[in-house]
Scaffold this active site. Sequence first.
Site, short mmCIF file in Angstrom:
data_model
loop_
_atom_site.label_atom_id
_atom_site.label_comp_id
_atom_site.label_asym_id
_atom_site.label_seq_id
_atom_site.Cartn_x
_atom_site.Cartn_y
_atom_site.Cartn_z
N PHE A 93 -6.72 22.14 -24.31
CA PHE A 93 -7.04 20.73 -24.42
C PHE A 93 -8.24 20.48 -23.52
O PHE A 93 -8.38 21.09 -22.46
CB PHE A 93 -5.87 19.81 -24.05
CG PHE A 93 -6.26 18.37 -24.28
CD1 PHE A 93 -6.40 17.89 -25.58
CD2 PHE A 93 -6.60 17.53 -23.22
CE1 PHE A 93 -6.86 16.60 -25.80
CE2 PHE A 93 -7.03 16.23 -23.46
CZ PHE A 93 -7.17 15.77 -24.75
N THR A 94 -9.09 19.54 -23.94
CA THR A 94 -10.41 19.34 -23.30
C THR A 94 -10.32 19.18 -21.77
O THR A 94 -10.88 20.00 -21.03
CB THR A 94 -11.08 18.11 -23.91
OG1 THR A 94 -10.18 17.00 -23.83
CG2 THR A 94 -11.42 18.34 -25.38
N ARG A 122 -12.62 16.15 -33.53
CA ARG A 122 -11.88 17.16 -32.77
C ARG A 122 -12.23 18.50 -33.38
O ARG A 122 -11.52 19.07 -34.18
CB ARG A 122 -10.37 16.92 -32.83
CG ARG A 122 -9.91 15.62 -32.21
CD ARG A 122 -9.60 15.66 -30.72
NE ARG A 122 -10.71 15.61 -29.82
CZ ARG A 122 -10.59 15.33 -28.52
NH1 ARG A 122 -9.44 15.04 -27.99
NH2 ARG A 122 -11.64 15.34 -27.72
N LYS A 175 0.34 7.97 -23.20
CA LYS A 175 0.80 8.30 -24.55
C LYS A 175 2.30 7.97 -24.65
O LYS A 175 2.66 6.84 -24.90
CB LYS A 175 0.51 9.77 -24.89
CG LYS A 175 -0.97 10.07 -25.17
CD LYS A 175 -1.79 10.24 -23.94
CE LYS A 175 -3.14 10.86 -24.18
NZ LYS A 175 -3.94 10.89 -22.93
N TYR A 198 0.83 -1.21 0.00
CA TYR A 198 0.00 0.00 0.00
C TYR A 198 0.86 1.26 0.00
O TYR A 198 0.49 2.28 -0.55
CB TYR A 198 -0.95 0.02 1.21
CG TYR A 198 -1.97 1.14 1.08
CD1 TYR A 198 -3.10 0.96 0.28
CD2 TYR A 198 -1.76 2.38 1.69
CE1 TYR A 198 -4.01 2.00 0.11
CE2 TYR A 198 -2.67 3.41 1.51
CZ TYR A 198 -3.80 3.21 0.73
OH TYR A 198 -4.69 4.23 0.54
N ASP A 205 2.44 20.60 -20.33
CA ASP A 205 1.67 19.38 -20.53
C ASP A 205 2.63 18.46 -21.31
O ASP A 205 2.86 18.64 -22.50
CB ASP A 205 0.39 19.64 -21.32
CG ASP A 205 -0.41 18.36 -21.52
OD1 ASP A 205 0.20 17.27 -21.50
OD2 ASP A 205 -1.63 18.44 -21.72
N PHE A 214 -18.16 15.60 -25.57
CA PHE A 214 -17.83 14.72 -26.70
C PHE A 214 -17.75 13.25 -26.32
O PHE A 214 -17.98 12.37 -27.14
CB PHE A 214 -16.50 15.15 -27.34
CG PHE A 214 -15.35 15.15 -26.38
CD1 PHE A 214 -15.11 16.25 -25.56
CD2 PHE A 214 -14.51 14.06 -26.28
CE1 PHE A 214 -14.06 16.24 -24.65
CE2 PHE A 214 -13.45 14.04 -25.38
CZ PHE A 214 -13.24 15.14 -24.56
N1 PM9 Z 1 -5.73 12.80 -24.49
C1 PM9 Z 1 -6.61 11.87 -26.49
O1 PM9 Z 1 -7.26 10.98 -27.05
C2 PM9 Z 1 -7.45 10.99 -24.28
C3 PM9 Z 1 -8.61 11.69 -23.67
S1 PM9 Z 1 -9.47 12.86 -24.63
C4 PM9 Z 1 -10.22 11.90 -25.78
O2 PM9 Z 1 -5.97 12.73 -27.11
C5 PM9 Z 1 -3.24 16.01 -23.43
C6 PM9 Z 1 -2.48 16.82 -24.42
C7 PM9 Z 1 -3.95 14.89 -23.82
C8 PM9 Z 1 -4.69 14.15 -22.86
C9 PM9 Z 1 -5.49 13.06 -23.23
C10 PM9 Z 1 -4.64 14.59 -21.50
C11 PM9 Z 1 -5.38 13.85 -20.45
C12 PM9 Z 1 -3.92 15.70 -21.18
N2 PM9 Z 1 -3.24 16.39 -22.14
O3 PM9 Z 1 -6.46 10.95 -20.80
O4 PM9 Z 1 -6.38 11.79 -18.49
O5 PM9 Z 1 -3.92 14.54 -25.10
O6 PM9 Z 1 -4.53 10.40 -19.32
O7 PM9 Z 1 -4.77 12.66 -20.16
C13 PM9 Z 1 -6.56 11.91 -25.04
P1 PM9 Z 1 -5.59 11.38 -19.66
#
Ligand code: PM9
Length: 460
Positions: A127-128, A385, A261, A75, A218, A452
């Site tokens: 970014f979203t 997008r 990623k 843990y 980021d 979305f």
């Molecule tokens: N990006 C993408 O498909 C997955 C979620 S939105 C469909 O591009 C950036 C630049 C990203 C991103 C996720 C996140 C969030 C932050 N910054 O999905 O929470 O492209 O691991 O990261 C997606 P997490």
Amino acid sequence: MALNNNYPAEPFRIKSVETVKMISREVREEVIKKAGYNTFLLNSEDVYIDLLTDSGTNAMSDKQWAGMMVGDEAYAGSKNFYHLEATVQEIFGFKHLVPTHQGRGAENILSQIAIKPGQYVPGNMYFTTTRYHQERNGGIFCDIIRDEAHDAKLNVPFKGNIDLNKLENLIKEKGAENIAYVCLAITVNLAGGQPVSMQNMREVRELTKKHGIKVFYDATRCVENAYFIKEQEKGFENKTIQEIVTEQFSYADGCTMSGKKDGIVNIGGFLCMNDEELFLKAKEMVVVYEGMPSYGGMAGRDMEALAIGLRESCQFEYIEHRIKQVRYLGDRLREYGVPLVEPTGGHAVFLDAREFCPHLTQDQFPAQSLAADLYIESGVRSMERGIVSAGRDKTTGKNHAPKLETVRLTIPRRVYTYSHMDLVADSVYKLYKHKESIKGLKFVYEPKQLRFFTARFEHI
Ligand code: PM9
């Protein structure tokens, strides 16, 4: 600059495979209708080639899978945490690491501890999830990316750069104390995976230092960004990818990272910083939302796989193939005359839906409809997008209407081959030849946040 278009063979052998199958066009028509014409709502089993996202869809290496077996699931104080911490400290160069379950977990914590309500958060395009957390914590997002990034057709290098005049004017106008921090994304996802130059990072650092403003990156696709710097920025030709990654972060105070990623894993993320006080605050928050500061929502095995993945990501042969495979798809589509966001970026090829569907207005959701029709045509899953992803303005309630209205063909890491890219290019071209058949859509269900992901539509 003429880019080198030699496409290297896959720098790996395939040791384990997953069978894909194609369902009939009639069934595809049925299931996309049932999914409310939202590709996020399709069952994975109904998808032939899945280019929805490069997030968490990567193939791990044998070494990463071996790492999963040495997961220390204590843990607290897991040895895999210390491995991840040491790896990130070495590659990213930050003092402190706070693990999170994925990128948005890190964004949630950073936004809570670093934004005071009413403060501005300038960034190189939104970014979203990032903007969502900034706004949820009272921040006001302000786009300071160079204008060229909003023009799909412009083919210029480092289209993701911050416009320093925009940043300077914002500081003058609002006062440095009213700026929470600068959020600099490397690369810029919604601009088409466009990179940021080292020169720009240095200049942003100089300007913010003068005004005592922090800069958080980021870092989600920081290795892809480093490849573009090595390939296209003078003075970096002979540096290793890892050296470039490390130099990038030397101009930042910290970062948020989605390990899903460039960490080449299926889950995980983290937040980094140098500041002791912020680190203390982040540790206080991580226990509320994620878990102990030594796992933050990840299992020990996930932290091990991420530590190994980050090193693999920095291998030249890996990242060169990665970038050039994506570029290959762009080149094939360009040969067919399909309109794209130029130049091809790091993680995806973006179709320019405005040009693809000139018969539709933006409020008829051309990119959403194009993504749905591409699925019907070929079983290829992509992602909108554009206006749907952009959501509504928090104060006016009106739709944000981004200049870029795109469909993203996102390439998972180490998953597909060049033949898959050929098949995708042929499929898009087949649809392009009867593009007038793509119909407009309207919402039948519109979620309040990050709409979305789960919105539903029907034909107008
Ligand atoms: N990006 C993408 O498909 C997955 C979620 S939105 C469909 O591009 C950036 C630049 C990203 C991103 C996720 C996140 C969030 C932050 N910054 O999905 O929470 O492209 O691991 O990261 C997606 P997490």
